[in-house]
Enzyme design. Structure first.
Site, PDB file in Angstrom:
ATOM      1  N   HIS A  68       8.568   7.466   8.599  1.00  0.00           N
ATOM      2  CA  HIS A  68       9.134   7.661   7.257  1.00  0.00           C
ATOM      3  C   HIS A  68      10.592   8.059   7.392  1.00  0.00           C
ATOM      4  CE1 HIS A  68       6.037   7.143   4.101  1.00  0.00           C
ATOM      5  NE2 HIS A  68       5.214   7.238   5.136  1.00  0.00           N
ATOM      6  N   THR A 127       4.222  11.397   8.911  1.00  0.00           N
ATOM      7  CA  THR A 127       3.936  11.387   7.480  1.00  0.00           C
ATOM      8  C   THR A 127       5.077  11.969   6.637  1.00  0.00           C
ATOM      9  OG1 THR A 127       1.591  11.551   7.978  1.00  0.00           O
ATOM     10  CG2 THR A 127       2.237  12.110   5.730  1.00  0.00           C
ATOM     11  N   TYR A 135      -5.842   5.885  10.916  1.00  0.00           N
ATOM     12  CA  TYR A 135      -4.615   6.670  10.720  1.00  0.00           C
ATOM     13  C   TYR A 135      -4.910   8.121  11.070  1.00  0.00           C
ATOM     14  CZ  TYR A 135      -1.778   3.422   7.787  1.00  0.00           C
ATOM     15  OH  TYR A 135      -1.005   2.404   7.317  1.00  0.00           O
ATOM     16  N   HIS A 184       4.108   4.837  12.668  1.00  0.00           N
ATOM     17  CA  HIS A 184       4.315   4.675  11.225  1.00  0.00           C
ATOM     18  C   HIS A 184       5.410   5.650  10.774  1.00  0.00           C
ATOM     19  CE1 HIS A 184       2.530   4.167   7.007  1.00  0.00           C
ATOM     20  NE2 HIS A 184       3.158   5.310   6.860  1.00  0.00           N
ATOM     21  N   ARG A 197       0.852  -1.201   0.000  1.00  0.00           N
ATOM     22  CA  ARG A 197       0.000   0.000   0.000  1.00  0.00           C
ATOM     23  C   ARG A 197       0.885   1.248   0.000  1.00  0.00           C
ATOM     24  NH1 ARG A 197      -0.871   4.728   2.366  1.00  0.00           N
ATOM     25  NH2 ARG A 197      -0.527   3.809   4.426  1.00  0.00           N
ATOM     26  N   ASP A 198       1.545   1.548   1.126  1.00  0.00           N
ATOM     27  CA  ASP A 198       2.387   2.748   1.171  1.00  0.00           C
ATOM     28  C   ASP A 198       3.616   2.581   0.267  1.00  0.00           C
ATOM     29  OD1 ASP A 198       2.401   5.290   2.104  1.00  0.00           O
ATOM     30  OD2 ASP A 198       3.324   4.869   4.039  1.00  0.00           O
ATOM     31  N   GLU A 220      -3.474  11.027   9.961  1.00  0.00           N
ATOM     32  CA  GLU A 220      -2.521  11.507   8.958  1.00  0.00           C
ATOM     33  C   GLU A 220      -1.852  12.806   9.409  1.00  0.00           C
ATOM     34  OE1 GLU A 220      -4.281  12.456   5.206  1.00  0.00           O
ATOM     35  OE2 GLU A 220      -2.350  12.750   4.224  1.00  0.00           O
TER      36      GLU A 220
END
Ligand SMILES: [Zn+2]
Length: 515
Positions: free
Chosen positions: A209, A179, A144, A207, A16-17, A146
């Site tokens: 990055h 994000t 989520y 999550h 997905r991501d 975001e």
């Protein structure tokens, strides 16, 4: 704090991501293959496989995957991202037989007021409407927030209020993304500790990055703060600098925090290669754990240390990942590296011969040539002036190529001393040569042509247009990987050289095993 025996769940979002990576798109069959490998072989705890409502092809793939997962008892591990759209995403997911909705909501005041043009109360009302519908359809729901990292920094009250308003709505995991990948490990630790203190009974995921190269460190500090689900992707795939690497996160949590992770680390390298092939995104040779070179010792001193009792080993052993330690051949390699390689190939040489061979290797290394272990038998044969590796020799070769025309090749070769002629055509000179060569080998020998996995062509940095071209071809032959090299000023002939080498290696091992 007591870390041992705590089990951390890994949620993989490669499909997905990870698919947000520039120019990466997995066709349905590839998506299903990767998902099956992640669930069944790697034993990933949770797997996000798609965004709802993307396309019909995607829907078919998710449906097929769920059908398979149901029979394997794994369907509750599969999750799909959906939107605050009341019935649309939920219906899409239930149509595919899915069971888990990961709802995408706005985790910062900025996103909520500027993108949605809504107040928090309005947004929460919409979220609850979708969540209620999802629950009524039998789905489990995670959410989520975001842009949470910026939201927490710029408008913490918004974040607290949002969680407070939703905490009793039946949502299972509150998933907190960095994000834009802007956090540091300290910030991760402090903010997540705060969230966990304020909402002690809520399950939070982190999550990360990788924009600052801190994704793995941030995942580690999230877990130190008490988070028990971490999101990651295979090979760091993902938008911009990507997500956190599954391999790194799993190994760091285990080795550095002494935690249990559910995955089978023996499969990490295999999955990495699978995703590399399907995504077409090459990983660097020095990528931790999964890179081509990370278990190769280039320095002779280190090889010597290994020989004398693992002086240069760490907890990161190749065996954990079903890989092998290798010893590079080049100008830095010493006697010990060479000895290790000769040993692995069952080649016995006298002291004197080994010295001469090493000299030759150092000289080649000085000329910027890369030497693969497969070169070794040829160098030895040259040194001892033996002909036993030259079963097939190319005596003559003419290649004709043109725009919008099939390429044609005619060759004259010697196969174990007898002269053969052949011709072939194909999609480019290399393909035409392979077709001509296959005809010769079919007449002469039982020869199974291995599968070509990779074809790399390069001119050493600083080279001119007239420079020697080096071609390295990676072959898969009966489950084994073989890399051969050819060097020529002509690019096609460099590829042909690498192919002849592969053929000679195969014919040689066949003849020696026939006796
Ligand atoms: Zn993301």
């Amino acid at each position: 704090m007591g870390q041992s025996n705590r089990r951390v769940l890994l949620m993989d979002t490669t499909l997905r991501d990870g698919e947000q990576t520039q120019s990466v798109s997995f066709p349905p069959t590839e998506k299903v293959s990767i998902a099956k490998a992640l669930l069944q072989k790697l034993k990933i705890d949770r797997l996000e496989v798609a965004s709802a409502r993307v396309s019909d092809g995607e829907k078919e793939a998710v449906k097929k995957l769920n059908e398979w997962a149901k029979t394997e008892g794994l369907v509750d591990r599969i999750e799909v991202l959906g939107f605050v759209d009341h019935t649309l995403s939920v219906d899409w997911i239930t149509d595919t037989g899915g069971q888990v909705l990961n709802l995408l909501a706005k985790g910062s005041l900025k996103h909520c007021s500027e993108q949605l043009k809504k107040s928090l109360d309005q947004h929460v009302a919409d979220i609850k409407q979708t969540v209620d519908y999802a629950l009524s359809q039998g789905l489990r729901v995670n959410i989520y927030l975001e842009d949470w990292s910026n939201g927490y920094k710029d408008s913490p009250q918004y974040v607290y209020d949002m969680v407070t308003k939703l905490v009793d709505s039946g949502i299972e995991h509150f998933m907190l993304p960095d994000t834009l990948g802007v956090m540091s490990p300290d910030e991760v630790f402090d903010s997540l500790s705060d969230m966990l203190t304020r909402f002690p009974d809520t399950k939070f995921d982190f999550h990360p990055h990788n924009d600052y190269g801190l994704a793995t460190a941030n995942a580690m500090f999230a877990v130190k703060a008490g988070i028990s689900s971490i999101h990651c992707t295979v090979n760091c795939l993902g938008e911009r600098a990507g997500n956190a690497s599954l391999a790194e996160v799993a190994v760091v949590l285990k080795d550095k925090l002494g935690l249990e992770v559910g995955i089978d680390e023996g499969q990490i390298h295999h999955i990495s290669q699978l995703v590399e092939n399907f995504s077409g995104k090459r990983i660097a040779d020095n990528t931790p754990i999964v890179g081509a070179d990370v278990f190769t010792q280039t320095s002779g001193i280190h090889a010597d240390g290994d020989k004398k009792g693992g002086l240069y080993m760490s907890a990161l052993t190749p065996e954990r990942f079903n890989r092998e330690r290798s010893y590079a051949l080049g100008k830095m390699s010493g006697k010990a590296s060479l000895a290790k390689n000769l040993e692995a190939m069952d080649i016995e040489l006298s002291e004197e011969q080994q010295k001469m061979l090493l000299k030759r290797i150092v000289k080649l290394g000085d000329q910027k040539a890369s030497i693969t272990p497969e070169d070794l038998p040829f160098l030895v044969a040259d040194l001892l002036e033996r002909k036993d590796y030259n079963h097939v020799q190319l005596l003559n070769c003419s290649i004709t190529s043109g725009m919008d025309l099939e390429s044609v090749v005619s060759i004259r070769v010697s196969v174990n001393g007898s002269i053969r002629k052949s011709a072939g055509s194909g999609n480019g000179g290399f393909d035409a040569f392979i077709s001509a060569m296959k005809q010769v080998l079919n007449e002469q020998e039982q020869f199974d042509f291995p599968e070509l996995l990779d074809y790399e062509l390069r001119i050493p940095p600083g080279g001119q247009t007239s420079a020697l071209t080096e071609c390295i071809v990676t072959w898969q032959d009966e489950g084994k990987i073989l890399r051969t090299r050819g060097v020529n000023t002509n690019q096609v002939l460099a590829g042909i050289g690498a192919t002849l080498r592969m053929i000679n290696i195969k014919l040689h091992s066949k003849q020696t095993s026939d006796v």
